[in-house]
Design a protein around this motif. Structure first.
Motif: not given
Ligand code: URA
Ligand code: URA
Length: 224
Positions: A83-86, A96, A196
């Motif tokens: 989805e998107a970087p954390g 990831f 996910h």
């Protein structure tokens, strides 16, 4: 009936046409003959990364530390899309690499592959504040770069991780539970949606479904 003379004349014409075509191409600045294979990748991942640059195209740039472009094998047969970087991803500039990333790494190992053999990317390349969902205009702005990455890598298999990646790539509002478990056509590739890894950390009872999806990916991978 064709005489030897006719055949020679026809051959001379073909040679003249090829020469004229090459002169034309030379005029365009094309000095080498390229096979189909060589002409395929019009872009390189480095060129796409350079095009993104120090991006300010959407508001996500305001709070980010890194543009998380993606990493792995530029010729990967299998690409994972999240989805998107954390937070961790934003700090390290790699996709990831936090807790969900550790689980993804184990999932990749479980199908006898390594992170280096596959490619890993996200729908949006900058961390949304407080990990909120990316907004439609942020996706619209960022998605063309992922598409270019996929066109350049040309994977045979794509694994969309979670609702967000699956719905965005397949351009559907169907639930992930209805989408997962089978391959969907995606621009010449076969796309498997699955849950996910961050969702799996909170809901481990869904791991068996992901394992089913991964086994299907492993079978498909072996066909190549
Ligand atoms: N979750 C994602 O969707 N992508 C990452 O890169 C990390 C966590
Ligand atoms: N909801 C999500 O956002 N992702 C999943 O993988 C499952 C449910």
């Amino acid at each position: 009936m064709q005489t030897k003379e006719d055949i020679h004349r026809a051959l001379r014409q073909i040679v003249a046409q090829v020469k004229a075509h090459l002169r034309f191409q030379k005029g365009l600045g094309i000095n080498t003959l390229l096979s189909h294979q060589e002409t395929k990748p019009l872009l390189t991942l480095d060129a796409i990364r350079r095009e993104i640059g120090d991006c300010t195209r959407c508001e996500l740039h305001e709070g980010r530390n890194s543009v998380v472009f993606g990493e792995g094998n530029p010729h990967a047969v299998l690409v994972f899309v999240g989805e998107a970087p954390g937070r961790e991803e934003d700090l390290q500039g790699k996709p990831f690499v936090g807790k969900a990333g550790e689980l993804l790494t184990r999932i990749i190992k479980a199908i006898d592959l390594t992170r280096e053999e596959v490619y890993i990317a996200n729908i949006v390349k900058c961390r949304p504040p407080q990990n909120r969902d990316p907004k439609p205009d942020e996706i619209r702005t960022c998605l063309p770069f992922l598409r270019k990455q996929l066109e350049t890598i040309r994977p045979r298999i794509i694994c969309a991780l979670g609702t967000f990646a699956a719905q965005t790539l397949l351009e559907t509002a169907e639930r992930i539970s209805a989408l997962r478990g089978r391959f969907h056509p995606y621009h010449g590739a076969r796309l498997m949606p699955t849950y996910h890894p961050a969702f799996l950390l909170r809901n481990p009872q869904f791991k068996k479904d992901v394992w089913e999806d991964m086994k299907a990916i492993r079978e498909e991978y072996k066909k190549g």
